[in-house]
Design a protein around this motif. Structure first.
Motif, mmCIF file in Angstrom:
data_model
loop_
_atom_site.group_PDB
_atom_site.id
_atom_site.type_symbol
_atom_site.label_atom_id
_atom_site.label_comp_id
_atom_site.label_asym_id
_atom_site.label_seq_id
_atom_site.Cartn_x
_atom_site.Cartn_y
_atom_site.Cartn_z
ATOM 1 N N ALA A 129 -11.716 -8.258 -6.231
ATOM 2 C CA ALA A 129 -11.344 -6.941 -6.760
ATOM 3 C C ALA A 129 -11.224 -5.915 -5.640
ATOM 4 O O ALA A 129 -10.215 -5.209 -5.515
ATOM 5 C CB ALA A 129 -12.374 -6.481 -7.786
ATOM 6 N N ALA A 130 -12.262 -5.825 -4.834
ATOM 7 C CA ALA A 130 -12.269 -4.818 -3.774
ATOM 8 C C ALA A 130 -11.282 -5.163 -2.663
ATOM 9 O O ALA A 130 -10.628 -4.276 -2.100
ATOM 10 C CB ALA A 130 -13.679 -4.682 -3.209
ATOM 11 N N PHE A 131 -11.182 -6.453 -2.341
ATOM 12 C CA PHE A 131 -10.222 -6.880 -1.306
ATOM 13 C C PHE A 131 -8.812 -6.485 -1.719
ATOM 14 O O PHE A 131 -8.065 -5.876 -0.939
ATOM 15 C CB PHE A 131 -10.320 -8.397 -1.108
ATOM 16 N N LEU A 132 -8.423 -6.838 -2.965
ATOM 17 C CA LEU A 132 -7.069 -6.535 -3.423
ATOM 18 C C LEU A 132 -6.822 -5.032 -3.499
ATOM 19 O O LEU A 132 -5.728 -4.554 -3.167
ATOM 20 C CB LEU A 132 -6.810 -7.185 -4.769
ATOM 21 N N ALA A 133 -7.829 -4.287 -3.960
ATOM 22 C CA ALA A 133 -7.669 -2.837 -4.052
ATOM 23 C C ALA A 133 -7.365 -2.239 -2.685
ATOM 24 O O ALA A 133 -6.441 -1.424 -2.534
ATOM 25 C CB ALA A 133 -8.921 -2.198 -4.656
ATOM 26 N N GLN A 134 -8.113 -2.645 -1.681
ATOM 27 C CA GLN A 134 -7.878 -2.111 -0.336
ATOM 28 C C GLN A 134 -6.557 -2.608 0.240
ATOM 29 O O GLN A 134 -5.853 -1.873 0.939
ATOM 30 C CB GLN A 134 -9.048 -2.484 0.585
ATOM 31 N N HIS A 135 -6.212 -3.850 -0.069
ATOM 32 C CA HIS A 135 -4.923 -4.376 0.393
ATOM 33 C C HIS A 135 -3.772 -3.566 -0.198
ATOM 34 O O HIS A 135 -2.819 -3.209 0.514
ATOM 35 C CB HIS A 135 -4.793 -5.841 -0.012
ATOM 36 N N ILE A 136 -3.852 -3.260 -1.472
ATOM 37 C CA ILE A 136 -2.805 -2.472 -2.132
ATOM 38 C C ILE A 136 -2.731 -1.067 -1.550
ATOM 39 O O ILE A 136 -1.651 -0.464 -1.463
ATOM 40 C CB ILE A 136 -3.070 -2.442 -3.651
ATOM 41 N N LEU A 137 -3.880 -0.565 -1.114
ATOM 42 C CA LEU A 137 -3.921 0.766 -0.507
ATOM 43 C C LEU A 137 -3.492 0.745 0.962
ATOM 44 O O LEU A 137 -3.541 1.775 1.641
ATOM 45 C CB LEU A 137 -5.332 1.353 -0.635
ATOM 46 N N GLN A 186 -4.809 -1.116 3.563
ATOM 47 C CA GLN A 186 -5.846 -1.275 4.576
ATOM 48 C C GLN A 186 -5.756 -2.636 5.269
ATOM 49 O O GLN A 186 -5.282 -3.615 4.685
ATOM 50 C CB GLN A 186 -7.226 -1.114 3.929
ATOM 51 N N PRO A 187 -6.223 -2.733 6.515
ATOM 52 C CA PRO A 187 -6.202 -4.007 7.239
ATOM 53 C C PRO A 187 -7.245 -4.984 6.692
ATOM 54 O O PRO A 187 -8.133 -4.612 5.925
ATOM 55 C CB PRO A 187 -6.529 -3.587 8.677
ATOM 56 N N ILE A 188 -7.143 -6.243 7.129
ATOM 57 C CA ILE A 188 -8.014 -7.301 6.608
ATOM 58 C C ILE A 188 -9.490 -6.970 6.807
ATOM 59 O O ILE A 188 -10.311 -7.210 5.908
ATOM 60 C CB ILE A 188 -7.666 -8.650 7.265
ATOM 61 N N ASP A 189 -9.866 -6.428 7.973
ATOM 62 C CA ASP A 189 -11.283 -6.122 8.224
ATOM 63 C C ASP A 189 -11.841 -5.211 7.137
ATOM 64 O O ASP A 189 -12.944 -5.429 6.625
ATOM 65 C CB ASP A 189 -11.449 -5.443 9.588
ATOM 66 N N VAL A 190 -11.084 -4.203 6.763
ATOM 67 C CA VAL A 190 -11.535 -3.260 5.738
ATOM 68 C C VAL A 190 -11.558 -3.933 4.364
ATOM 69 O O VAL A 190 -12.459 -3.707 3.559
ATOM 70 C CB VAL A 190 -10.642 -2.001 5.725
ATOM 71 N N CYS A 191 -10.568 -4.778 4.095
ATOM 72 C CA CYS A 191 -10.528 -5.490 2.815
ATOM 73 C C CYS A 191 -11.760 -6.373 2.637
ATOM 74 O O CYS A 191 -12.371 -6.404 1.561
ATOM 75 C CB CYS A 191 -9.267 -6.346 2.726
ATOM 76 N N VAL A 192 -12.128 -7.082 3.691
ATOM 77 C CA VAL A 192 -13.312 -7.950 3.610
ATOM 78 C C VAL A 192 -14.585 -7.118 3.498
ATOM 79 O O VAL A 192 -15.487 -7.438 2.715
ATOM 80 C CB VAL A 192 -13.384 -8.887 4.835
ATOM 81 N N GLU A 193 -14.664 -6.047 4.270
ATOM 82 C CA GLU A 193 -15.831 -5.167 4.195
ATOM 83 C C GLU A 193 -16.015 -4.645 2.763
ATOM 84 O O GLU A 193 -17.134 -4.629 2.231
ATOM 85 C CB GLU A 193 -15.674 -4.007 5.160
ATOM 86 N N ALA A 194 -14.923 -4.238 2.139
ATOM 87 C CA ALA A 194 -14.985 -3.749 0.763
ATOM 88 C C ALA A 194 -15.413 -4.852 -0.186
ATOM 89 O O ALA A 194 -16.201 -4.627 -1.112
ATOM 90 C CB ALA A 194 -13.619 -3.189 0.346
ATOM 91 N N GLY A 195 -14.901 -6.065 0.039
ATOM 92 C CA GLY A 195 -15.286 -7.194 -0.801
ATOM 93 C C GLY A 195 -16.765 -7.485 -0.728
ATOM 94 O O GLY A 195 -17.427 -7.720 -1.752
#
Length: 356
Positions: A302-310, A312-321
């Motif tokens: 959920a968080a990874f996809l949300a940041q990806h759609i916004l 954000q780079p992979i590092d941020v997507c994983v951090e959010a996840g």
């Protein structure tokens, strides 16, 4: 931005009402279940569902991996960004699922089967482990003709990112194929989750047919091992598996990203356009704060996809996840914390990098 992301994320999965209970190992042994697994119910498992309700302190929770993930993504995205599609019955269970989605602001577009009840999933919790047994019922009757209706296909045309769980291979491969090809032909992002070890074990041909279209693939360590065994990779090294899957044939020019979680251990990310594999450490949740681990993987997605759609780079997507997964394991069941969810990146989250 809210207007730009209206209907940006569309997901497909089996909407199920979870029947969750803390049990002992004897019940697992009685039904020949593993402590950490996800299976489809066979006839011998059907008595399990009334047993949980009648003999344990069972809780009814809105479930289904895809709907759980999209609920979480919507909580982190502008209003009306996400839409979930699946099949339910015409009953109270369906209303409970719809109500949970609406509470999160998630739009649903259900195919309603008047002849079968809404599907359920038994969640057997033993300590930090959970065993899932899904009785799909109405969910397994989903048909491509539903989303192919012009009024519904508009959702596909409007979307920018698609998320489909591997569980849907058991229900509507035709839908997966059509959405995957639409994404490729229109420059959109098609993402999937391995979802359970049985998916590559018993649906290898469908998985193999779909992989070329997958831009981002999620999974955990046991699912990755099952995929590696099905494809004869000859290794159980999760970093090697991630890179091997990333490098499988692609239908388009877009690089593929493979994201493999390992619970409280590290998350591994590999891409087809780099020989580097990124390994992200997970900040542990104190054991006395853990409710149960059910839904943590869906929260990560959920968080990874949300940041990806916004954007954000992979590092941020994983951090959010990692962050949202940690929040969900503090709950009982696949629930998100009450109140507004807001992710703020530390700005310094970085992986260790290995070359393969």
């Amino acid at each position: 931005m809210a207007q730009d992301l209206c209907g940006a994320l569309v997901g497909f999965c089996n909407p199920l009402l979870d029947i969750s209970a803390v049990v002992d190992d004897n019940l697992l042994e009685q039904y020949k279940l593993k402590a950490n697994d996800a299976i489809l119910a066979s006839p011998e498992h059907l008595p399990l569902f009334p047993t949980l309700i009648d003999s344990y302190e069972a809780k009814f929770l809105p479930g289904g991996a895809g709907q759980n993930a999209l609920r979480g993504a919507q909580l982190l995205l502008p209003a009306d960004s996400a839409v979930f599609v699946g099949a339910v019955g015409e009953d109270d269970y369906a209303q409970k699922l719809k109500g949970a989605a609406e509470k999160a602001g998630l739009r649903t577009n259900y195919m309603v089967n008047k002849d079968k009840p809404t599907g359920t999933c038994a969640l057997l919790i033993t300590g930090p482990n959970r065993s899932m047994v899904a009785n799909l019922s109405a969910a397994e009757t989903y048909q491509f003709s539903h989303i192919a209706e012009p009024s519904n296909w508009k959702l596909i045309e409007q979307a920018k990112v698609f998320y489909i769980t591997g569980f849907f291979f058991t229900v509507s491969p035709e839908t997966i194929d059509a959405v995957a090809k639409h994404a490729l032909e229109n420059g959109k992002t098609f993402t999937m989750n391995i979802s359970a070890p049985f998916v590559p074990q018993f649906y290898k041909e469908a998985v193999e047919k779909t992989i070329p279209y997958i831009d981002i693939l999620f999974g955990n360590e046991t699912e990755a091992a099952a995929l590696a065994a099905a494809f004869d990779f000859g290794t159980d090294d999760i970093k090697v598996i991630a890179k091997r899957v990333a490098d499988l044939p692609r239908a388009g020019d877009k690089p593929r990203t493979v994201v493999l979680t390992q619970g409280a251990q590290s998350t591994v990310v590999a891409t087809s356009d780099s020989d580097e594999v990124r390994v992200y450490a997970v900040s542990p949740v104190p054991s006395n704060e853990i409710g149960d681990t059910n839904g943590a993987g869906d929260a990560f997605v959920a968080a990874f996809l949300a940041q990806h759609i916004l954007g954000q780079p992979i590092d941020v997507c994983v951090e959010a996840g990692h962050w949202l997964g940690g929040e969900v394991v503090r709950q009982i069941g696949p629930n998100y914390p009450e109140g507004e969810l807001k992710f703020v990146s530390s700005g310094s989250f970085a992986p260790s990098v290995e070359k393969l």
